[in-house]
Write a protein that holds these residues in place. Structure first.
Motif, PDB file in Angstrom:
ATOM      1  N   THR A 103       0.848  -1.192   0.000  1.00 19.29           N
ATOM      2  CA  THR A 103       0.000   0.000   0.000  1.00 19.29           C
ATOM      3  C   THR A 103       0.882   1.240   0.000  1.00 19.29           C
ATOM      4  O   THR A 103       2.053   1.170   0.408  1.00 19.29           O
ATOM      5  N   PRO A 104       0.376   2.377  -0.457  1.00 17.72           N
ATOM      6  CA  PRO A 104       1.194   3.598  -0.465  1.00 17.72           C
ATOM      7  C   PRO A 104       1.374   4.175   0.940  1.00 17.72           C
ATOM      8  O   PRO A 104       0.406   4.331   1.686  1.00 17.72           O
ATOM      9  N   LEU A 105       2.617   4.470   1.291  1.00 22.73           N
ATOM     10  CA  LEU A 105       2.949   5.048   2.595  1.00 22.73           C
ATOM     11  C   LEU A 105       4.121   6.006   2.433  1.00 22.73           C
ATOM     12  O   LEU A 105       4.917   5.870   1.494  1.00 22.73           O
ATOM     13  N   SER A 106       4.253   6.928   3.367  1.00 21.08           N
ATOM     14  CA  SER A 106       5.379   7.853   3.324  1.00 21.08           C
ATOM     15  C   SER A 106       6.651   7.154   3.785  1.00 21.08           C
ATOM     16  O   SER A 106       6.614   6.117   4.464  1.00 21.08           O
ATOM     17  N   TYR A 107       7.770   7.741   3.427  1.00 18.25           N
ATOM     18  CA  TYR A 107       9.073   7.195   3.817  1.00 18.25           C
ATOM     19  C   TYR A 107       9.203   7.132   5.334  1.00 18.25           C
ATOM     20  O   TYR A 107       9.656   6.128   5.899  1.00 18.25           O
ATOM     21  N   ARG A 108       8.772   8.176   6.037  1.00 19.21           N
ATOM     22  CA  ARG A 108       8.901   8.213   7.501  1.00 19.21           C
ATOM     23  C   ARG A 108       8.042   7.133   8.150  1.00 19.21           C
ATOM     24  O   ARG A 108       8.461   6.483   9.117  1.00 19.21           O
ATOM     25  N   THR A 109       6.845   6.929   7.628  1.00 20.99           N
ATOM     26  CA  THR A 109       5.980   5.882   8.180  1.00 20.99           C
ATOM     27  C   THR A 109       6.602   4.508   7.970  1.00 20.99           C
ATOM     28  O   THR A 109       6.587   3.662   8.873  1.00 20.99           O
ATOM     29  N   ASN A 110       7.157   4.287   6.806  1.00 19.80           N
ATOM     30  CA  ASN A 110       7.767   2.985   6.537  1.00 19.80           C
ATOM     31  C   ASN A 110       8.965   2.732   7.438  1.00 19.80           C
ATOM     32  O   ASN A 110       9.242   1.586   7.818  1.00 19.80           O
ATOM     33  N   ARG A 111       9.686   3.792   7.801  1.00 20.14           N
ATOM     34  CA  ARG A 111      10.805   3.632   8.736  1.00 20.14           C
ATOM     35  C   ARG A 111      10.296   3.184  10.109  1.00 20.14           C
ATOM     36  O   ARG A 111      10.934   2.369  10.790  1.00 20.14           O
ATOM     37  N   ILE A 112       9.170   3.714  10.538  1.00 17.47           N
ATOM     38  CA  ILE A 112       8.596   3.309  11.829  1.00 17.47           C
ATOM     39  C   ILE A 112       8.121   1.857  11.764  1.00 17.47           C
ATOM     40  O   ILE A 112       8.273   1.090  12.719  1.00 17.47           O
ATOM     41  N   ILE A 113       7.570   1.468  10.628  1.00 20.85           N
ATOM     42  CA  ILE A 113       7.098   0.085  10.461  1.00 20.85           C
ATOM     43  C   ILE A 113       8.257  -0.894  10.588  1.00 20.85           C
ATOM     44  O   ILE A 113       8.167  -1.910  11.279  1.00 20.85           O
ATOM     45  N   GLY A 114       9.366  -0.588   9.918  1.00 23.27           N
ATOM     46  CA  GLY A 114      10.532  -1.463   9.985  1.00 23.27           C
ATOM     47  C   GLY A 114      10.208  -2.861   9.492  1.00 23.27           C
ATOM     48  O   GLY A 114       9.519  -3.036   8.483  1.00 23.27           O
ATOM     49  N   GLY A 115      10.674  -3.874  10.222  1.00 26.52           N
ATOM     50  CA  GLY A 115      10.433  -5.258   9.820  1.00 26.52           C
ATOM     51  C   GLY A 115       9.557  -6.007  10.796  1.00 26.52           C
ATOM     52  O   GLY A 115       9.527  -7.244  10.790  1.00 26.52           O
ATOM     53  N   ASP A 116       8.834  -5.276  11.638  1.00 29.22           N
ATOM     54  CA  ASP A 116       8.049  -5.907  12.699  1.00 29.22           C
ATOM     55  C   ASP A 116       6.646  -6.288  12.248  1.00 29.22           C
ATOM     56  O   ASP A 116       6.145  -5.817  11.222  1.00 29.22           O
ATOM     57  N   ALA A 117       6.012  -7.101  13.079  1.00 31.15           N
ATOM     58  CA  ALA A 117       4.622  -7.486  12.843  1.00 31.15           C
ATOM     59  C   ALA A 117       3.733  -6.252  12.907  1.00 31.15           C
ATOM     60  O   ALA A 117       4.041  -5.282  13.605  1.00 31.15           O
ATOM     61  N   PRO A 118       2.599  -6.261  12.192  1.00 29.44           N
ATOM     62  CA  PRO A 118       1.689  -5.113  12.246  1.00 29.44           C
ATOM     63  C   PRO A 118       1.279  -4.737  13.667  1.00 29.44           C
ATOM     64  O   PRO A 118       1.167  -3.544  13.985  1.00 29.44           O
ATOM     65  N   SER A 119       1.060  -5.736  14.523  1.00 27.80           N
ATOM     66  CA  SER A 119       0.641  -5.420  15.896  1.00 27.80           C
ATOM     67  C   SER A 119       1.682  -4.564  16.598  1.00 27.80           C
ATOM     68  O   SER A 119       1.336  -3.659  17.378  1.00 27.80           O
ATOM     69  N   LYS A 120       2.953  -4.810  16.332  1.00 26.51           N
ATOM     70  CA  LYS A 120       4.018  -4.051  16.989  1.00 26.51           C
ATOM     71  C   LYS A 120       4.138  -2.644  16.411  1.00 26.51           C
ATOM     72  O   LYS A 120       4.244  -1.665  17.149  1.00 26.51           O
ATOM     73  N   TYR A 121       4.143  -2.534  15.075  1.00 27.05           N
ATOM     74  CA  TYR A 121       4.343  -1.181  14.539  1.00 27.05           C
ATOM     75  C   TYR A 121       3.106  -0.311  14.731  1.00 27.05           C
ATOM     76  O   TYR A 121       3.215   0.906  14.886  1.00 27.05           O
ATOM     77  N   LEU A 122       1.919  -0.916  14.748  1.00 26.50           N
ATOM     78  CA  LEU A 122       0.732  -0.118  15.055  1.00 26.50           C
ATOM     79  C   LEU A 122       0.786   0.370  16.506  1.00 26.50           C
ATOM     80  O   LEU A 122       0.380   1.498  16.815  1.00 26.50           O
ATOM     81  N   GLY A 123       1.314  -0.493  17.382  1.00 28.60           N
ATOM     82  CA  GLY A 123       1.488  -0.082  18.775  1.00 28.60           C
ATOM     83  C   GLY A 123       2.455   1.080  18.893  1.00 28.60           C
ATOM     84  O   GLY A 123       2.235   2.016  19.686  1.00 28.60           O
ATOM     85  N   ARG A 124       3.539   1.045  18.109  1.00 24.43           N
ATOM     86  CA  ARG A 124       4.502   2.154  18.132  1.00 24.43           C
ATOM     87  C   ARG A 124       3.868   3.445  17.635  1.00 24.43           C
ATOM     88  O   ARG A 124       4.112   4.525  18.164  1.00 24.43           O
ATOM     89  N   LEU A 125       3.057   3.325  16.585  1.00 26.77           N
ATOM     90  CA  LEU A 125       2.396   4.514  16.055  1.00 26.77           C
ATOM     91  C   LEU A 125       1.434   5.105  17.089  1.00 26.77           C
ATOM     92  O   LEU A 125       1.308   6.333  17.206  1.00 26.77           O
ATOM     93  N   GLU A 126       0.754   4.224  17.825  1.00 24.91           N
ATOM     94  CA  GLU A 126      -0.157   4.716  18.870  1.00 24.91           C
ATOM     95  C   GLU A 126       0.608   5.470  19.958  1.00 24.91           C
ATOM     96  O   GLU A 126       0.206   6.560  20.388  1.00 24.91           O
ATOM     97  N   LYS A 127       1.710   4.885  20.411  1.00 15.53           N
ATOM     98  CA  LYS A 127       2.470   5.489  21.510  1.00 15.53           C
ATOM     99  C   LYS A 127       3.248   6.720  21.069  1.00 15.53           C
ATOM    100  O   LYS A 127       3.522   7.614  21.868  1.00 15.53           O
ATOM    101  N   GLY A 128       3.620   6.755  19.795  1.00 17.95           N
ATOM    102  CA  GLY A 128       4.412   7.866  19.293  1.00 17.95           C
ATOM    103  C   GLY A 128       5.897   7.601  19.449  1.00 17.95           C
ATOM    104  O   GLY A 128       6.323   6.702  20.185  1.00 17.95           O
ATOM    105  N   THR A 129       6.694   8.378  18.742  1.00 23.42           N
ATOM    106  CA  THR A 129       8.148   8.266  18.804  1.00 23.42           C
ATOM    107  C   THR A 129       8.722   9.641  19.087  1.00 23.42           C
ATOM    108  O   THR A 129       7.986  10.614  19.260  1.00 23.42           O
ATOM    109  N   SER A 130      10.043   9.723  19.100  1.00 22.75           N
ATOM    110  CA  SER A 130      10.694  10.999  19.403  1.00 22.75           C
ATOM    111  C   SER A 130      10.350  12.084  18.389  1.00 22.75           C
ATOM    112  O   SER A 130      10.338  13.269  18.712  1.00 22.75           O
ATOM    113  N   ASP A 131      10.079  11.689  17.153  1.00 24.88           N
ATOM    114  CA  ASP A 131       9.760  12.697  16.140  1.00 24.88           C
ATOM    115  C   ASP A 131       8.357  12.524  15.562  1.00 24.88           C
ATOM    116  O   ASP A 131       8.023  13.096  14.532  1.00 24.88           O
ATOM    117  N   SER A 132       7.530  11.701  16.219  1.00 26.81           N
ATOM    118  CA  SER A 132       6.166  11.501  15.739  1.00 26.81           C
ATOM    119  C   SER A 132       5.229  11.399  16.937  1.00 26.81           C
ATOM    120  O   SER A 132       5.410  10.534  17.802  1.00 26.81           O
TER     121      SER A 132
END
Length: 632
Positions: free
Chosen positions: A525-554
């Motif tokens: 699916t189409p995604l931005s470069y920054r989003t794909n970096r957050i996704i990395g190589g993890d399972a969807p459950s993990k990267y969705l959890g990271r997106l919910e919690k946020g990161t240092s620059d998101s």
């Protein structure tokens, strides 16, 4: 009556070069400039000196229906350009020009080194080496600088100085400028080496004359002469077949030469001149966004443009024939139609067609196709531009635009513009505008079939349908997982949007899922470069959890909001949160089928299909890399 339209005759090399010198043989204006490097020239001289074949040449007798603007062989005197040529050289330009330049022209030769540096050279034959059967003949051919003094890389003389005739005699170096007229040089040589003590040296030259120079004098070149009745298409086909080592000839070059005979510079129209932009640059800059080098029309070729013009011209001819009750010729954009395109028709339609291409760029942007890299079919741009040029602003009306969009996606998902599209281009040019007014579906809409299982095999950008799904997702409102922004052109370029895996490749490999499954468009699916970096190589459950919690620059994202972003990609969020890969694949395939059905205005085919051969699994990264190279 039936028969050959050509003759094959061996002709003396000197006669051919003399006819070049006098202008009796010239070049059609589409031929490129002379570009042979000094090593290739040496090899050619060596072959002639041993009477080895160097291939046939091909010429076209002038005075027939193929009216090319002539151009003299490079280096010939000005008078040659004022002569009406008897024949035009179609194949053999590099060989004849090289031999003319180094021999009867009698002047220093402008050439290039193997490192592509422009230099000026005189060519010589080393008499001793040429007579030594143990020495490769090419080693006997010597090129020296314009002042005839060899120097090292630091500019110091290395010993070989041929700056005077006496020094040529002393070094036993024969100038190639004298290979057809050696008597005067021989007189000077004999005088220099006069006396009883130098009889062997004088005899050495006589042996050189018999074994080497007479090969030039008596050398004959096979010439295939096409007579003046040869058609334009035949000239084009023949040139493509025989000119394998030179510049490929396309219809644009032939039309350029024919228009030039009427005083029109077609090449200048396309490439521009001086400060004036040509049509190629104008089209490439249409809707150029962000820091991209060119817009969506940068891939439009000169023959694409002529093809669109020829559709209008051949339609005019068809309508005129129908009005007079004559047999109507077909509407066409094939090579023959381009070669038959008259200058007045080109001048009549060129501006209208250019506007059509500009409108085509706007149309493609509406469909979220922004880059050449993401364009499903370059070939479909031609009928699109011609149709829009024909109907003008009518395409902006909602009903008409909906039909045009349906036709476009039927071409993409029906995969109907992949090859041999000339007939379809002409048919669509006639049928689509009629559809807007009469309601009769064009053949492309009727023919289009998309198989439900095709989604599983669409794994690379070289597939038009793969690109089509990506564009449709963006057009139908997909939002970036992280930012929640839709993918308009500003976000697309500003956020470096591309197509990425939903279940990442690393996770799939770890879970023993085959590339033939996880690389399909169903899992992308189409995604931005920054989003794909957050996704990395993890399972969807993990990267969705990271997106919910946020990161240092998101910043953190509310789960409900995130689920809304995910669902905009035709994804069931729960299946991702629970990492249910196989259920996800089945669900996403069903949703994408619905998306494609809406775009095509018809149901996809879900029945059995018998295909010849087997699908070839190509590594996704390799395939993507190949797709990038194809797009450049």
């Amino acid at each position: 009556m039936p028969g050959s339209t050509f003759q094959t005759n061996p002709i003396d090399l000197y006669r051919l070069l003399d006819e070049c010198h006098r202008g009796a043989i010239q070049l059609p204006d589409f031929q490129r400039s002379w570009v042979w490097d000094e090593d290739r020239i040496k090899s050619l001289i060596a072959s002639i000196s041993r009477a080895f074949p160097v291939g046939a040449i091909m010429s076209l007798d002038t005075g027939g229906p193929v009216n090319f603007k002539p151009r003299p062989i490079e280096g010939t005197p000005p008078e040659a350009g004022r002569v009406q040529p008897q024949s035009l050289l179609l194949d053999g330009q590099q060989r004849l020009t090289s031999l003319y330049q180094v021999s009867i022209r009698g002047e220093v030769v402008e050439t290039v080194t193997p490192k592509r540096k422009k230099v000026r050279r005189w060519f010589y034959i080393d008499i001793r080496k040429a007579l030594d059967s143990s020495v490769d003949r090419e080693l006997a051919i010597v090129a020296v600088p314009e002042d005839k003094i060899e120097r090292s890389a630091f500019g110091h003389p290395t010993g070989l100085d041929l700056s005077t005739s006496h020094k040529e005699y002393a070094a036993l170096m024969f100038p190639v400028t004298q290979v057809f007229d050696w008597d005067r040089w021989q007189d000077g040589f004999d005088h220099f080496w006069s006396g009883a003590d130098h009889g062997a040296t004088r005899e050495l030259f006589r042996a050189f004359k018999r074994q080497v120079l007479e090969n030039f004098k008596y050398y004959r070149v096979p010439v295939i002469a096409l007579d003046r009745t040869t058609s334009k298409e035949a000239v084009c086909v023949v040139f493509e077949k025989v000119n394998t080592g030179g510049k490929p000839l396309d219809a644009f070059e032939l039309v350029t030469a024919m228009f030039a005979a009427s005083g029109h510079e077609l090449r200048k129209d396309w490439y521009g001149g001086g400060a004036e932009k040509g049509r190629q640059r104008r089209l490439a800059e249409v809707l150029r966004l962000g820091d991209s080098e060119a817009g969506i029309l940068a891939g439009v070729s000169n023959t694409d443009f002529l093809q669109a013009v020829s559709l209008f011209h051949t339609r005019d001819k068809r309508r005129a024939a129908e009005a007079e009750g004559r047999e109507a010729p077909p509407v066409s954009g094939n090579r023959q139609a381009l070669l038959d395109l008259p200058l007045d028709a080109y001048l009549k339609y060129q501006d209208q067609v250019e506007k059509g291409f500009v409108q085509a760029a706007k149309f493609l942007h509406l469909l979220h196709v922004y880059r050449i890299f993401d364009l499903p079919y370059q070939s479909q741009v031609v009928p699109l531009a011609a149709i829009l040029a024909d109907i003008g602003s009518a395409w902006e009306h909602d009903g008409n635009r909906r039909k045009l969009v349906q036709w476009y996606w039927c071409g993409v998902f029906g995969e109907l513009y992949g090859s041999a599209a000339e007939t379809r281009i002409a048919r669509d040019f006639m049928e689509v505008p009629a559809w807007l007014s009469t309601g009769v579906e064009p053949t492309t809409v009727k023919d289009a079939i998309f198989r439900a299982d095709r989604l599983k095999t669409m794994r690379m950008r070289i597939s038009a349908a793969y690109k089509g799904v990506n564009a449709l997702l963006m057009k139908e409102g997909a939002r970036d997982f992280r930012s929640g922004q839709g993918f308009d052109h500003t976000v697309f370029f500003g956020e470096n949007v591309d197509i990425h895996h939903i279940f990442p490749k690393k996770w799939c490999v770890a879970n023993k899922i085959l590339p033939s499954e996880y690389d399909s468009i169903i899992n992308k699916t189409p995604l931005s470069y920054r989003t794909n970096r957050i996704i990395g190589g993890d399972a969807p459950s993990k990267y969705l959890g990271r997106l919910e919690k946020g990161t240092s620059d998101s910043p953190a994202i509310n789960r409900r909001t995130l689920e809304h972003h995910v669902a905009s990609h035709l994804l069931e969020p729960l299946l991702l949160y629970e990492d249910r890969y196989h259920d996800f694949m089945a669900d996403r395939q069903r949703r994408l089928i619905g998306l494609i059905e809406d775009a095509m205005g018809k149901r996809v085919y879900g029945g059995p299909v018998i295909d010849e051969g087997e699908d070839i699994d190509v590594d996704d990264e390799t395939g993507e890399r190949q797709a990038v190279l194809l797009a450049l």
